[in-house]
Scaffold this motif. Sequence first.
Motif, PDB file in Angstrom:
ATOM      1  N   PRO B   8       0.826  -1.202   0.000  1.00 41.83           N
ATOM      2  CA  PRO B   8       0.000   0.000   0.000  1.00 41.83           C
ATOM      3  C   PRO B   8       0.864   1.258   0.000  1.00 41.83           C
ATOM      4  O   PRO B   8       2.082   1.168   0.092  1.00 41.83           O
ATOM      5  CB  PRO B   8      -0.761  -0.134   1.322  1.00 41.83           C
ATOM      6  CG  PRO B   8       0.222  -0.807   2.232  1.00 41.83           C
ATOM      7  CD  PRO B   8       0.965  -1.791   1.352  1.00 41.83           C
ATOM      8  N   ARG B  11       0.573   2.697   5.746  1.00 41.81           N
ATOM      9  CA  ARG B  11       0.107   1.644   6.630  1.00 41.81           C
ATOM     10  C   ARG B  11       0.560   1.940   8.052  1.00 41.81           C
ATOM     11  O   ARG B  11       1.676   2.426   8.264  1.00 41.81           O
ATOM     12  CB  ARG B  11       0.662   0.295   6.189  1.00 41.81           C
ATOM     13  CG  ARG B  11       0.145  -0.898   6.970  1.00 41.81           C
ATOM     14  CD  ARG B  11      -1.307  -1.228   6.678  1.00 41.81           C
ATOM     15  NE  ARG B  11      -1.773  -2.326   7.514  1.00 41.81           N
ATOM     16  CZ  ARG B  11      -1.706  -3.609   7.169  1.00 41.81           C
ATOM     17  NH1 ARG B  11      -1.193  -3.963   6.025  1.00 41.81           N
ATOM     18  NH2 ARG B  11      -2.155  -4.517   8.009  1.00 41.81           N
ATOM     19  N   MET B  19       3.246  -7.885   8.150  1.00 37.34           N
ATOM     20  CA  MET B  19       2.642  -7.414   6.910  1.00 37.34           C
ATOM     21  C   MET B  19       3.604  -7.648   5.750  1.00 37.34           C
ATOM     22  O   MET B  19       4.811  -7.866   5.967  1.00 37.34           O
ATOM     23  CB  MET B  19       2.271  -5.937   6.979  1.00 37.34           C
ATOM     24  CG  MET B  19       3.419  -4.969   6.807  1.00 37.34           C
ATOM     25  SD  MET B  19       2.865  -3.302   6.394  1.00 37.34           S
ATOM     26  CE  MET B  19       2.136  -3.543   4.773  1.00 37.34           C
ATOM     27  N   THR B 108       6.166   3.354   0.230  1.00 36.63           N
ATOM     28  CA  THR B 108       5.164   2.994   1.240  1.00 36.63           C
ATOM     29  C   THR B 108       5.584   3.624   2.552  1.00 36.63           C
ATOM     30  O   THR B 108       6.679   3.357   3.043  1.00 36.63           O
ATOM     31  CB  THR B 108       5.062   1.471   1.414  1.00 36.63           C
ATOM     32  OG1 THR B 108       4.601   0.869   0.209  1.00 36.63           O
ATOM     33  CG2 THR B 108       4.119   1.125   2.562  1.00 36.63           C
ATOM     34  N   LEU B 110       5.334   3.559   6.295  1.00 33.92           N
ATOM     35  CA  LEU B 110       4.950   2.610   7.327  1.00 33.92           C
ATOM     36  C   LEU B 110       5.243   3.193   8.703  1.00 33.92           C
ATOM     37  O   LEU B 110       6.352   3.659   8.963  1.00 33.92           O
ATOM     38  CB  LEU B 110       5.722   1.301   7.171  1.00 33.92           C
ATOM     39  CG  LEU B 110       5.480   0.249   8.264  1.00 33.92           C
ATOM     40  CD1 LEU B 110       4.048  -0.260   8.194  1.00 33.92           C
ATOM     41  CD2 LEU B 110       6.459  -0.910   8.124  1.00 33.92           C
TER      42      LEU B 110
END
Lengths: 115, 113
Positions: B8, B11, B19, B108, B110
């Motif tokens: 994604p 996150r 994940m 991404t 995170l």
Amino acid sequence: AQTVTQSQPEMSVQEAETVTLSCTYDTSESDYYLFWYKQPPSRQMILVIRQEAYKQQNATENRFSVNFQKAAKSFSLKISDSQLGDAAMYFCAIPPESGANNLFFGTGTRLTVIP
Amino acid sequence: NAGVTQTPKFRILKIGQSMTLQCAQDMNHNYMYWYRQDPGMGLKLIYYSVGAGITDKGEVPNGYNVSRSTTEDFPLRLELAAPSQTSVYFCATKQGATNEKLFFGSGTQLSVL
């Protein structure tokens, strides 16, 4: 050990003026490439310019040029006629001495362009 | 032409959760890389792959795993998330030659809380 040093965490330039970002590096390789990447607020990494070490002529891409001094292991980026869209993080990078064939990045210089 | 697609984009994980960060490329490049970028820092190599079925560690592999079952995909797995893994993760590809540029995904973000 391989190193890439960008000694200017932040720089600023007036719009339409010229700015130079510094990069020094250390490598035991004799033939290699050097890269400058730009990272705008969008986070996207964009190649600005690359230089081949055995070429004496400095690379140029429109308003971007490098001052490559192999003996001094220096690879600075000059931005002429700075524009607001040039505001970004700029990273200097070289391939590592090991076999990953990736790029080893400096810590970056944040460039602000003042209108 | 999609290039390098990461999912994604954002996150948030709790400590200890797992994940997988996905990376897919449609350029038929042999080399794929995972980098992490901590705030105000450059990119550090986590893992890389020189082709399907071949992976190897980069500078900062601890806490991560990868696989490369196809040329197109190179997922990064976090098994037990820790706050130290809060970072922006970039996937990148190239065909192979040292003079080639890296093609990057959009990253991404995170956060591990």
